[in-house]
Design an enzyme around this catalytic site. Sequence first.
Site, PDB file in Angstrom:
ATOM      1  CD  GLU A 261      49.478  33.510  75.420  1.00 15.45           C
ATOM      2  OE1 GLU A 261      49.337  34.056  76.186  1.00 15.45           O
ATOM      3  OE2 GLU A 261      49.816  32.908  75.619  1.00 15.45           O
TER       4      GLU A 261
ATOM      5  CE  LYS B   1      49.999  33.392  79.659  1.00 15.39           C
ATOM      6  NZ  LYS B   1      48.765  31.353  78.595  1.00 15.39           N
TER       7      LYS B   1
ATOM      8  NE  ARG C 211      53.777  33.105  79.286  1.00 18.85           N
ATOM      9  CZ  ARG C 211      53.501  33.470  80.501  1.00 18.85           C
ATOM     10  NH1 ARG C 211      54.217  35.015  80.112  1.00 18.85           N
ATOM     11  NH2 ARG C 211      53.828  33.364  81.089  1.00 18.85           N
TER      12      ARG C 211
ATOM     13  CG  HIS D  11      45.063  21.125  82.389  1.00 19.47           C
ATOM     14  ND1 HIS D  11      44.612  22.406  81.104  1.00 19.47           N
ATOM     15  CD2 HIS D  11      46.586  21.685  82.240  1.00 19.47           C
ATOM     16  CE1 HIS D  11      45.874  22.930  80.518  1.00 19.47           C
ATOM     17  NE2 HIS D  11      46.773  22.258  80.880  1.00 19.47           N
TER      18      HIS D  11
ATOM     19  CG  ASN E  33      49.303  28.366  74.370  1.00 19.65           C
ATOM     20  OD1 ASN E  33      49.397  27.870  75.818  1.00 19.65           O
ATOM     21  ND2 ASN E  33      48.937  28.974  74.127  1.00 19.65           N
TER      22      ASN E  33
ATOM     23  NE  ARG F 153      45.988  51.393  91.229  1.00 24.13           N
ATOM     24  CZ  ARG F 153      45.707  52.591  91.766  1.00 24.13           C
ATOM     25  NH1 ARG F 153      46.382  52.971  92.411  1.00 24.13           N
ATOM     26  NH2 ARG F 153      44.496  52.843  91.203  1.00 24.13           N
TER      27      ARG F 153
ATOM     28  CE  LYS G 205      54.882  28.772  81.823  1.00 20.29           C
ATOM     29  NZ  LYS G 205      53.390  28.965  82.368  1.00 20.29           N
TER      30      LYS G 205
ATOM     31  CG  HIS H  42      47.876  23.553  76.826  1.00 19.45           C
ATOM     32  ND1 HIS H  42      48.737  23.433  76.805  1.00 19.45           N
ATOM     33  CD2 HIS H  42      47.255  23.919  77.812  1.00 19.45           C
ATOM     34  CE1 HIS H  42      48.987  22.864  77.708  1.00 19.45           C
ATOM     35  NE2 HIS H  42      48.518  23.500  77.953  1.00 19.45           N
TER      36      HIS H  42
ATOM     37  CD  GLU I  61      50.953  21.156  81.161  1.00 18.57           C
ATOM     38  OE1 GLU I  61      52.330  22.298  80.242  1.00 18.57           O
ATOM     39  OE2 GLU I  61      49.605  21.608  81.413  1.00 18.57           O
TER      40      GLU I  61
ATOM     41  CG  HIS J  56      42.340  24.845  76.621  1.00 21.50           C
ATOM     42  ND1 HIS J  56      42.752  25.620  76.481  1.00 21.50           N
ATOM     43  CD2 HIS J  56      42.967  24.441  78.466  1.00 21.50           C
ATOM     44  CE1 HIS J  56      43.710  25.967  77.884  1.00 21.50           C
ATOM     45  NE2 HIS J  56      43.888  25.074  77.936  1.00 21.50           N
TER      46      HIS J  56
END
Lengths: 373, 373
Positions: free
Chosen positions: B241, B148, B245, B271, B249, B126, B231, B252, B190, B256
Amino acid sequence: MTSNGTVKVEVGLGDRAYDILIGSGLVGRAGEEIAARLPGIRVAIVTDENVARAHLDPLTASLDKAGISSTAIVLPAGEKTKSFAHLQEVVDGVLAARLERRDAVIALGGGVIGDLTGFASGIVRRGMNFVQIPTSLLAQVDSSVGGKTGINSTHGKNLVGVFHQPRLVLADTDVLDTLPAREFRAGYAEVAKYGLIDRPDFFAWLEKNWQEVFSGGPARTEAIAQSCRAKADVVARDEFETGDRALLNLGHTFGHALEAATAYDGTRLVHGEGVAIGMALAHRFSARMNLASPDDAARVEAHLKAVGLPWRMADIPGELPDAERLLAYIAQDKKVSRGALTFILTRGIGKSFIAKDVPASEVLAFLKENHPG
Amino acid sequence: MTSNGTVKVEVGLGDRAYDILIGSGLVGRAGEEIAARLPGIRVAIVTDENVARAHLDPLTASLDKAGISSTAIVLPAGEKTKSFAHLQEVVDGVLAARLERRDAVIALGGGVIGDLTGFASGIVRRGMNFVQIPTSLLAQVDSSVGGKTGINSTHGKNLVGVFHQPRLVLADTDVLDTLPAREFRAGYAEVAKYGLIDRPDFFAWLEKNWQEVFSGGPARTEAIAQSCRAKADVVARDEFETGDRALLNLGHTFGHALEAATAYDGTRLVHGEGVAIGMALAHRFSARMNLASPDDAARVEAHLKAVGLPWRMADIPGELPDAERLLAYIAQDKKVSRGALTFILTRGIGKSFIAKDVPASEVLAFLKENHPG
């Protein structure tokens, strides 16, 4: 207590706080209770084949009535379901249902379903809403509080998981009437545990009232609520298990070792029975170390015996590995830190504490003295 | 900046705060930096076959020198590695090495290795300590900040994971010298993104200094540090998020969709290239919606073109699905909430904002106008 006899326990964890409702008929009221807290959501219900037969239709009907559309993921019953393969199955099922983060995953079942479903809901989209409807006494008093989720690995039980708090827990006391007597008793071991950790008055109350807890009604609701409150208090102090929360492992170090030593064969020993024997051993070992009175150890043993729980290694059917091998199982347990043995020991009823650096030699000697072989 | 040219960026997340060190020679100093923060631990290094060839031996030697014993888990390179099967492989490898919670898992690699390893370290017991040594520009400026982690599902990318913050990030600027030019450029998209989100001065600085960033030295370190700071600021405001946040994106949603539309075929589009085209489209779409000046859209397009990045759909080799199909990919993206289309749009350079309820019809018309087919 509300007018219909439902008791609410609030688990105070800041912005992750949630309610546990305990009482009669909650599966039938699930839809309205969920809709009141999470309006406009859709849900996936994760359950097992046995529980589905008894409780899936009433739950689905209750959700329908509240305007909550649901999809069901029905898994095989049993500990083996806490695996990577079934985790992936649940994750894929929730994604296939196109649920979003704000929707919810409901665990309808015992500890296996709760642990697996909580884990899945904690990782789909990095955390979805999670609602628990625990259907065993063990799940109602243990896994419904604290947010621990997980699956088993070939290296041991519960070694993989996350902390993920539910948004709501519905502990329907009626569903416990359908449990086999042995399973109810096993769950009761964890109820007694809360008394032994730090609530001596609760333990004394159980000694007097355990028969009413077993037969149902307000005493059962009260025992479950007390257990949830006790656990919630410990968890609120230590959500991520860096300290005090280890007290909840009272009986678990010996217990896990015995479960491993019997290859998790539920015909010989189920988890709560392992905890029962483990608690008795923890008290007896504490007495042997001159930390607690032998009278307290005897009192624990007598109560476990009275309710029909096993309390000594000799109560486990079949042969056990020898003491050296049992010690090896203890050392493998995840509560080993830096190679030292950590146990929850006690200074008496309701006076348990975290004992680090317990000498392995003392544990070995104790296991030899108490080994039935 | 310290005497040896290393820059430290502190990511302020309360008791989950950590340092990002950026500079030359950090792989060789990894052992001492880790030992200073996490004394007495053992580690597992997760990496891929390509990165292992160049950097595993120096890292292992550095750890050895600091008295940190390590075990290596080497995976195939590529996006396909972000799967349940490899997640289980890493989890089992870490458990087989008998690492405890206080020990650490090191991700040595690009975004794939970082995301997968972060996820694994977040679920073993955990949550274990996690150290990132990102070896691509993209990983250094993006996935090294924010916690993330995740893997892909058949239902989409990054749909399964957890938030799990690293304890330390070592961004060694030297390792970027060994990257293919195309990969460095993709990561640069980025970097430019942070200027476009809310740092117009940084974007203007990049317009002047991008060649120095590409050739290495202090400008590269500075660009990476500025990106990490940008960031970190956003993440500190919104760790999980739920709001702001989403600004990260920018580019993105279109990006995507284009990645999905090219079946994640890296020979056609990687990407960062998708993000580059996505940012240009987001600015051009914002201009079309009369939110921003067409001059700003042109400025973004010109900069991406100058550094050699694709900036329009026509720059993608091969045929693209038609506009309707591209819209369907956009609607599938996980940033869709309750069926409405959410985009990051802009009022100009460094003035991006979260636009909810963007009409699908406008997006479709825009895609048709800009479709190369």
